[in-house]
Design an enzyme around this catalytic site. Structure first.
Site, PDB file in Angstrom:
ATOM      1  N   CYS A   2       0.835  -1.197   0.000  1.00  0.00           N
ATOM      2  CA  CYS A   2       0.000   0.000   0.000  1.00  0.00           C
ATOM      3  C   CYS A   2       0.871   1.248   0.000  1.00  0.00           C
ATOM      4  O   CYS A   2       2.026   1.221   0.416  1.00  0.00           O
ATOM      5  CB  CYS A   2      -0.893   0.010   1.231  1.00  0.00           C
ATOM      6  SG  CYS A   2      -1.890  -1.476   1.456  1.00  0.00           S
ATOM      7  N   ARG A  27       4.078   0.037  -6.685  1.00  0.00           N
ATOM      8  CA  ARG A  27       4.146  -0.823  -5.512  1.00  0.00           C
ATOM      9  C   ARG A  27       3.056  -1.893  -5.520  1.00  0.00           C
ATOM     10  O   ARG A  27       3.138  -2.871  -4.783  1.00  0.00           O
ATOM     11  CB  ARG A  27       4.028   0.025  -4.239  1.00  0.00           C
ATOM     12  CG  ARG A  27       5.189   0.976  -4.038  1.00  0.00           C
ATOM     13  CD  ARG A  27       4.923   1.960  -2.927  1.00  0.00           C
ATOM     14  NE  ARG A  27       4.791   1.301  -1.644  1.00  0.00           N
ATOM     15  CZ  ARG A  27       5.788   1.112  -0.780  1.00  0.00           C
ATOM     16  NH1 ARG A  27       6.995   1.522  -1.091  1.00  0.00           N
ATOM     17  NH2 ARG A  27       5.585   0.517   0.370  1.00  0.00           N
ATOM     18  N   TRP A  75      -3.617  -2.268  -1.210  1.00  0.00           N
ATOM     19  CA  TRP A  75      -3.448  -3.655  -1.649  1.00  0.00           C
ATOM     20  C   TRP A  75      -4.224  -4.507  -0.645  1.00  0.00           C
ATOM     21  O   TRP A  75      -3.881  -4.560   0.529  1.00  0.00           O
ATOM     22  CB  TRP A  75      -1.970  -4.025  -1.668  1.00  0.00           C
ATOM     23  CG  TRP A  75      -1.659  -5.334  -2.329  1.00  0.00           C
ATOM     24  CD1 TRP A  75      -1.491  -5.567  -3.657  1.00  0.00           C
ATOM     25  CD2 TRP A  75      -1.440  -6.600  -1.682  1.00  0.00           C
ATOM     26  NE1 TRP A  75      -1.184  -6.894  -3.884  1.00  0.00           N
ATOM     27  CE2 TRP A  75      -1.155  -7.549  -2.692  1.00  0.00           C
ATOM     28  CE3 TRP A  75      -1.462  -7.018  -0.348  1.00  0.00           C
ATOM     29  CZ2 TRP A  75      -0.892  -8.884  -2.398  1.00  0.00           C
ATOM     30  CZ3 TRP A  75      -1.212  -8.347  -0.058  1.00  0.00           C
ATOM     31  CH2 TRP A  75      -0.925  -9.270  -1.083  1.00  0.00           C
ATOM     32  N   ASN A  99      -1.122   1.740   6.218  1.00  0.00           N
ATOM     33  CA  ASN A  99      -0.408   0.580   5.674  1.00  0.00           C
ATOM     34  C   ASN A  99      -0.133  -0.381   6.827  1.00  0.00           C
ATOM     35  O   ASN A  99       0.238   0.053   7.918  1.00  0.00           O
ATOM     36  CB  ASN A  99       0.935   0.990   5.060  1.00  0.00           C
ATOM     37  CG  ASN A  99       0.780   1.800   3.791  1.00  0.00           C
ATOM     38  OD1 ASN A  99      -0.307   1.948   3.265  1.00  0.00           O
ATOM     39  ND2 ASN A  99       1.884   2.328   3.309  1.00  0.00           N
ATOM     40  N   GLY A 100      -0.260  -1.679   6.574  1.00  0.00           N
ATOM     41  CA  GLY A 100       0.018  -2.662   7.620  1.00  0.00           C
ATOM     42  C   GLY A 100      -1.219  -3.455   7.983  1.00  0.00           C
ATOM     43  O   GLY A 100      -2.238  -3.430   7.277  1.00  0.00           O
ATOM     44  N   GLU A 484      15.473 -18.267 -10.392  1.00  0.00           N
ATOM     45  CA  GLU A 484      15.147 -16.862 -10.633  1.00  0.00           C
ATOM     46  C   GLU A 484      14.501 -16.667 -11.994  1.00  0.00           C
ATOM     47  O   GLU A 484      13.557 -15.874 -12.145  1.00  0.00           O
ATOM     48  CB  GLU A 484      16.428 -16.024 -10.516  1.00  0.00           C
ATOM     49  CG  GLU A 484      16.292 -14.571 -10.925  1.00  0.00           C
ATOM     50  CD  GLU A 484      15.322 -13.760 -10.088  1.00  0.00           C
ATOM     51  OE1 GLU A 484      15.012 -12.621 -10.485  1.00  0.00           O
ATOM     52  OE2 GLU A 484      14.857 -14.257  -9.035  1.00  0.00           O
ATOM     53  N   LYS A 488      10.794 -15.010 -12.580  1.00  0.00           N
ATOM     54  CA  LYS A 488      10.511 -13.853 -13.431  1.00  0.00           C
ATOM     55  C   LYS A 488       9.403 -14.163 -14.427  1.00  0.00           C
ATOM     56  O   LYS A 488       8.519 -13.340 -14.664  1.00  0.00           O
ATOM     57  CB  LYS A 488      11.775 -13.423 -14.184  1.00  0.00           C
ATOM     58  CG  LYS A 488      12.752 -12.642 -13.372  1.00  0.00           C
ATOM     59  CD  LYS A 488      12.172 -11.304 -12.934  1.00  0.00           C
ATOM     60  CE  LYS A 488      12.836 -10.829 -11.651  1.00  0.00           C
ATOM     61  NZ  LYS A 488      12.414 -11.529 -10.458  1.00  0.00           N
ATOM     62  N   GLU A 491       6.018 -14.361 -12.629  1.00  0.00           N
ATOM     63  CA  GLU A 491       5.593 -13.071 -12.082  1.00  0.00           C
ATOM     64  C   GLU A 491       4.902 -12.201 -13.126  1.00  0.00           C
ATOM     65  O   GLU A 491       3.883 -11.567 -12.833  1.00  0.00           O
ATOM     66  CB  GLU A 491       6.801 -12.296 -11.536  1.00  0.00           C
ATOM     67  CG  GLU A 491       7.265 -12.726 -10.168  1.00  0.00           C
ATOM     68  CD  GLU A 491       8.446 -11.906  -9.690  1.00  0.00           C
ATOM     69  OE1 GLU A 491       8.468 -11.542  -8.506  1.00  0.00           O
ATOM     70  OE2 GLU A 491       9.356 -11.615 -10.496  1.00  0.00           O
ATOM     71  N   HIS A 507      14.275 -37.525 -11.033  1.00  0.00           N
ATOM     72  CA  HIS A 507      13.649 -37.775  -9.736  1.00  0.00           C
ATOM     73  C   HIS A 507      12.250 -37.168  -9.643  1.00  0.00           C
ATOM     74  O   HIS A 507      11.746 -36.943  -8.544  1.00  0.00           O
ATOM     75  CB  HIS A 507      14.542 -37.229  -8.620  1.00  0.00           C
ATOM     76  CG  HIS A 507      15.886 -37.882  -8.572  1.00  0.00           C
ATOM     77  ND1 HIS A 507      16.100 -39.119  -8.007  1.00  0.00           N
ATOM     78  CD2 HIS A 507      17.091 -37.488  -9.066  1.00  0.00           C
ATOM     79  CE1 HIS A 507      17.374 -39.451  -8.127  1.00  0.00           C
ATOM     80  NE2 HIS A 507      17.992 -38.485  -8.770  1.00  0.00           N
ATOM     81  N   LYS A 603       5.321  -4.375  -4.838  1.00  0.00           N
ATOM     82  CA  LYS A 603       6.769  -4.204  -4.886  1.00  0.00           C
ATOM     83  C   LYS A 603       7.412  -4.439  -3.537  1.00  0.00           C
ATOM     84  O   LYS A 603       8.404  -5.141  -3.413  1.00  0.00           O
ATOM     85  CB  LYS A 603       7.104  -2.801  -5.391  1.00  0.00           C
ATOM     86  CG  LYS A 603       8.606  -2.532  -5.526  1.00  0.00           C
ATOM     87  CD  LYS A 603       9.235  -3.428  -6.582  1.00  0.00           C
ATOM     88  CE  LYS A 603      10.696  -3.136  -6.779  1.00  0.00           C
ATOM     89  NZ  LYS A 603      11.332  -4.042  -7.744  1.00  0.00           N
TER      90      LYS A 603
END
Length: 608
Positions: A2, A27, A75, A99-100, A484, A488, A491, A507, A603
């Site tokens: 947020c 964000r 958010w 926020n939080g 990674e 990406k 995402e 395996h 973000k």
């Protein structure tokens, strides 16, 4: 996650708030709102589900000359994305952005219900607004009401509060969620992220944990939560307008991929002494004797920061054959019963410096007496202030949600810390020089790859953009690159992607290979080439649609091969990773996705 903005001064607040919220869009959010207040008019509250552009349109019909206000991008945590759950929340004359997470909001709501407070949203923030209003009924001081309310709160918060009957102050407070106060000429700005302040002022106060501030147009008064006066420390904001603009690129993500040669040069600047084959890092706050005494390194992060730690572990183990190196996912470690051996240092990795899970691990490790060093990008962030020492990566603003240039510099910074320890221990000076020489060459190598392969990868992406599944595989230090690379892709393209060590294919993962999947295989021309080639042959035998990224000129049988020319050996994985970033970007663009603000993501993850 947020975003918070606030303004009090002599200018029209609405446009400043909207401009600030637009800068915080990166964000991640799903609704937004602003409120402005004045002496003569009723408060103007505008809220909307969706983008800040919705609010911008509403201002045309609800324009005011008010010079004080607060705003927010939300958010969703408590309650679905909707107008009624959007901030600011109003209870009586009190307006709050937050926020939080307020963990005990149900208990507080039950108490407030006994005093005839009825909640209209599903949020924990409205409960906080009601609590402040309740205590404000008992005190003329908004500052006192906010402080009293916060004593009853369990959880994390960054808040800004206004009282529409007293439009001459904004009260802000933080615990576990960042807030920055910008000092102008007879005006004060408030933001949860420095990007909202750029162009307005470069004089800032980073609100510290547990602090409360009363902001007026011409002053800022700081207190602790018990109302004791705290001395303010005004610092210079090290960010400029160019950092938060696209500068001709279609997306911030593409800009940041292409910035890596420069951002990495900034990371290395003054730290790599090539003529002496050494590195020098200020800020660790450790003597050579203390560095030489390190026996165990634990690297802690989340998401991309964690994968940076995994790659750094692989690259550092050869340097530090007398040191045990481990990596931990912060969101898991914080809830485990774990033991840290004697002479351990913890490397705390976070681009934002505000990642909630990582910060919780830092607090627990410090409680246990472990020396903690930060690898952080955001100057003045909570983690940067709480660690015992550390290194800023200096990559500049990273606006796109998917991290790229921070990953590269995090890996390099972690390896430089390992080099400092190796130097102090007197280990393998020739190997140290090899690493230092490669670090000096790495920015130019990245620039060459970006110049030579941008168009090729874009064409390649068009071929594979229609798939909904992908498998990324690599051996040794290429395994973290597979992790990674898969992250990406998932995402920003929303393709289901998994990263595995190539040796693990038999395996289990090899069962996945069919026409719904494409595969990305990293093959370095080293002692593992033949084994990696064997893994590729096994996949091809089962109908794989394989893309190989390699630095080898040897024959490789695959649907597509991207051949990189590099003189590097140790840091070749970071060169391969640039191709992975470009591939993910171009596939996401081909699929028509919002590349910079992918769905459901934020973000800076400042809550669990």
């Amino acid at each position: 996650m947020c975003g918070i903005v606030g303004y009090i001064g002599h200018k029209q607040a609405q446009h400043i708030l909207i401009s600030g919220l637009k800068r915080l869009e990166y964000r991640g959010y799903d609704s937004a709102g602003i409120v402005t207040v004045s002496d003569s008019e009723k408060p103007t509250l505008l809220r909307a589900k969706g983008k800040v552009a919705e609010l911008d349109e509403r201002i045309k019909n609800s324009h005011t000359a008010d010079t004080i206000g607060i705003g927010h991008t939300r958010w969703a945590t408590h309650g679905e994305p909707s107008k009624r759950n959007a901030h600011p929340h109003q209870v009586g004359d009190i307006f709050v952005v937050h926020n939080g997470i307020i963990e005990n909001y149900r208990e507080l709501a039950t108490m407030l219900a006994k005093h005839d407070y009825e909640m209209k949203s599903d949020t924990d923030t409205e409960v906080l607004a009601a609590l402040i209003e309740y205590y404000h009924q008992q005190s003329d001081s908004l500052l006192e009401a906010v402080s009293t309310a916060l004593h009853a709160v369990v959880g994390a918060y960054g808040i800004a509060v206004v009282d529409s009957t007293s439009p001459d102050e904004i009260i802000v407070a933080r615990k576990g969620s960042p807030l920055i106060i910008g000092i102008g000429d007879d005006e004060t700005y408030i933001a949860s992220d420095a990007s909202a302040l750029v162009g307005h002022t470069d004089r800032v106060i980073y609100l510290r944990e547990g602090e409360v501030a009363r902001c007026s147009a011409d002053s800022v008064d700081l207190y602790d939560i018990d109302a004791n006066v705290v001395e303010a420390q005004v610092e210079t904001l090290e960010l400029d307008l160019g950092d938060i603009q696209k500068n001709g690129y279609e997306h911030f993500l593409l800009k940041e991929i292409h910035e890596q040669p420069d951002s990495l040069t900034a990371t290395l600047g003054g730290r790599v002494v090539a003529e002496h084959g050494r590195v020098q890092l200020g800020g660790l706050n450790m003597s050579d004797r203390e560095l030489a005494g390190v026996e165990h390194i634990v690297i802690i992060g989340c998401g991309t920061a964690h994968y940076a730690g995994v790659l750094a572990k692989y690259l550092s183990e050869e340097l530090l054959d007398t040191v045990t190196i481990s990596t931990e996912i912060a969101s898991e470690l914080r809830y485990r019963s774990f033991h840290m051996p004697k002479n351990t240092i913890a490397l705390i990795v976070s681009q934002s410096g505000e990642t909630a899970d990582t910060l919780a691990c830092l607090e627990e490790l410090k409680r246990r007496g472990v020396r903690c060093l930060g690898v952080i990008n955001a100057v003045g962030s909570t983690i940067a202030r709480e660690v015992d020492g550390g290194v800023y990566v200096h990559v500049g603003a990273e606006i796109s949600v998917a991290s790229t240039k921070a990953f590269t510099s995090q890996v390099v910074t972690l390896v430089m810390i390992a080099l400092m320890i190796a130097q102090a221990k007197g280990l393998s000076s020739s190997l140290v020089r090899e690493y230092v020489d490669e670090l000096e060459r790495l920015p130019a190598e990245l620039a060459t790859v970006l110049e030579q392969h941008g168009d090729d990868v874009a064409q390649l992406a068009a071929t594979y953009a229609g798939y909904d599944h992908a498998l990324y595989v690599g051996r040794d230090s290429l395994y973290p690159i597979a992790l990674e690379g898969a992250l990406k892709l998932k995402e920003i393209s929303y393709i289901h992607a998994e990263g595995y060590p190539s040796g693990e294919l038999k395996h289990g993962p090899i069962a996945l290979i069919d026409d719904r999947f494409f595969e990305v295989c990293y093959i370095q021309d080293n002692w593992l080439f033949e084994k990696s080639q064997s893994n590729l042959i096994e996949m091809n035998a089962r109908g794989a649609h394989a893309i190989v990224i390699t630095d080898s000129t040897r024959k490789i049988d695959a649907e597509a091969v991207v051949r990189i020319k590099t003189k590097l050996e140790h840091f070749t994985p970071l060169v391969f990773n640039v191709i992975s970033q470009l591939l993910a970007y171009h596939i996401a663009v081909a699929r028509g996705n919002d590349v910079d603000q992918p769905r459901n993501l934020a973000k800076s993850v400042t809550v669990e």
